[in-house]
Design a protein around this motif. Structure first.
Motif, mmCIF file in Angstrom:
data_model
loop_
_atom_site.group_PDB
_atom_site.id
_atom_site.type_symbol
_atom_site.label_atom_id
_atom_site.label_comp_id
_atom_site.label_asym_id
_atom_site.label_seq_id
_atom_site.Cartn_x
_atom_site.Cartn_y
_atom_site.Cartn_z
ATOM 1 N N SER A 270 0.851 -1.184 0.000
ATOM 2 C CA SER A 270 0.000 0.000 0.000
ATOM 3 C C SER A 270 0.893 1.243 0.000
ATOM 4 O O SER A 270 2.118 1.144 0.113
ATOM 5 N N CYS B 21 -1.253 -9.664 2.729
ATOM 6 C CA CYS B 21 -1.782 -10.170 1.455
ATOM 7 C C CYS B 21 -3.281 -9.921 1.318
ATOM 8 O O CYS B 21 -3.759 -9.603 0.219
ATOM 9 N N GLY B 22 -4.019 -10.089 2.415
ATOM 10 C CA GLY B 22 -5.447 -9.841 2.345
ATOM 11 C C GLY B 22 -5.770 -8.412 1.992
ATOM 12 O O GLY B 22 -6.771 -8.136 1.310
ATOM 13 N N MET B 23 -4.908 -7.493 2.432
ATOM 14 C CA MET B 23 -5.102 -6.079 2.126
ATOM 15 C C MET B 23 -4.680 -5.765 0.693
ATOM 16 O O MET B 23 -5.423 -5.117 -0.064
ATOM 17 N N THR B 24 -3.499 -6.225 0.275
ATOM 18 C CA THR B 24 -3.026 -5.881 -1.073
ATOM 19 C C THR B 24 -3.923 -6.482 -2.149
ATOM 20 O O THR B 24 -4.034 -5.941 -3.252
ATOM 21 N N ALA B 25 -4.596 -7.612 -1.825
ATOM 22 C CA ALA B 25 -5.518 -8.217 -2.792
ATOM 23 C C ALA B 25 -6.695 -7.307 -3.101
ATOM 24 O O ALA B 25 -7.335 -7.443 -4.147
ATOM 25 N N GLN B 26 -6.960 -6.367 -2.203
ATOM 26 C CA GLN B 26 -8.071 -5.440 -2.413
ATOM 27 C C GLN B 26 -7.669 -4.201 -3.214
ATOM 28 O O GLN B 26 -8.536 -3.416 -3.612
ATOM 29 N N LEU B 27 -6.377 -4.027 -3.443
ATOM 30 C CA LEU B 27 -5.892 -2.835 -4.129
ATOM 31 C C LEU B 27 -5.949 -3.010 -5.641
ATOM 32 O O LEU B 27 -5.696 -4.106 -6.162
ATOM 33 N N ASN C 211 -3.099 -5.263 -8.860
ATOM 34 C CA ASN C 211 -2.598 -6.628 -8.703
ATOM 35 C C ASN C 211 -2.043 -7.177 -10.010
ATOM 36 O O ASN C 211 -1.047 -7.897 -10.017
ATOM 37 N N GLY D 7 -3.761 2.725 -2.353
ATOM 38 C CA GLY D 7 -4.575 2.521 -1.161
ATOM 39 C C GLY D 7 -3.730 2.635 0.086
ATOM 40 O O GLY D 7 -2.499 2.575 0.024
ATOM 41 N N ASP E 95 -3.317 1.199 4.123
ATOM 42 C CA ASP E 95 -3.697 0.206 5.125
ATOM 43 C C ASP E 95 -4.007 0.907 6.447
ATOM 44 O O ASP E 95 -5.147 1.000 6.870
ATOM 45 N N SER F 103 -4.750 1.676 -13.391
ATOM 46 C CA SER F 103 -4.991 1.210 -12.021
ATOM 47 C C SER F 103 -4.573 2.212 -10.961
ATOM 48 O O SER F 103 -5.036 2.145 -9.816
#
Length: 220
Positions: free
Chosen positions: A4, A11-17, A20, A176, A178, A210
């Motif tokens: 971020s 990983c759970g957070m970066t998957a939302q950005l 990817n 994004g 965190d 993106s």
């Protein structure tokens, strides 16, 4: 790595950005067929369980023979840093890469025997902790690895940085934040008095679609 804007890599957070796809495209562009990650990441994403056997340590530096089909991989390994030899596996491959487990001499001999029975390559280097420089030397001379990407987590990244084994830093920053307290950053685990690692910018590639930015630095 992908992070971020505030440098966090959960990983759970970066998957939302958004971005990817930029991360995976950038990793492919680096042309590093072998990839290195840590036990925590592997346990969450790849392993099938935890070893529960005799704990008598290997006690000396050694490694398995190069798997018979390793040449077919083109030197492509999924290297897992598992200091104490703890993870179980469904097979000898992760995708199109052959598994290779790096351990310290404290890992159980019974665990090394288990890896042999599964056809999984392994290296034991160092006493209480993994000797990363020795692992890299063995990877180059005995396994034909010429270029590899260290893809986390934070303490694995920090260990390679501390050992002076990183030639380049490649980070995709997603659009994004965190902001959660205590979440891991790109690098962690260095001593409070550790010197700053200075870098030289190689390239900066923004993605207008993106909003992500791919940064590449040379370590000095």
């Amino acid at each position: 790595m992908m992070s971020s804007v505030d440098g966090r890599i959960d990983c759970g957070m970066t998957a939302q950005l958004a971005g990817n796809d930029v991360y995976y495209d950038s990793l492919a562009a680096l042309d590093a067929p072998t990839r290195v990650s840590g036990r925590v990441t592997a346990q969450d994403e790849m392993a099938s369980g935890v070893f529960d056997g005799d704990k008598t340590p290997i006690g000396h530096p050694c490694h398995s023979a190069v798997p018979a089909n390793a040449a077919e991989n083109g030197g492509a390994y999924e290297v897992i840093m598992d200091t104490h030899g703890t993870l179980l596996w469904n097979g000898a491959h992760s995708g199109d890469r052959h598994l290779l487990i790096a351990m310290s001499g404290q890992a159980p001999q019974a665990y090394a025997d288990y890896l042999d029975s599964k056809g999984i390559a392994w290296i034991a280097a160092g006493t209480d902790s993994i000797d990363l420089a020795q692992v890299c030397s063995i990877l180059a001379t005995d396994f034909g690895v010429e270029r590899m990407a260290v893809v986390g987590g934070a303490h694995i990244n920090g260990g390679f940085l501390k050992a002076g084994l990183l030639d380049e830093i490649s980070v995709v920053i997603g659009p994004g934040i965190d902001g959660r307290e205590g979440m891991p950053g790109v690098f962690d685990g260095l001593a409070p008095n550790a010197p700053v690692t200075h870098l030289k910018l190689i390239s900066c590639e923004p993605s207008s679609e993106s909003g992500a930015v791919w940064l590449r630095y040379k370590t000095l």
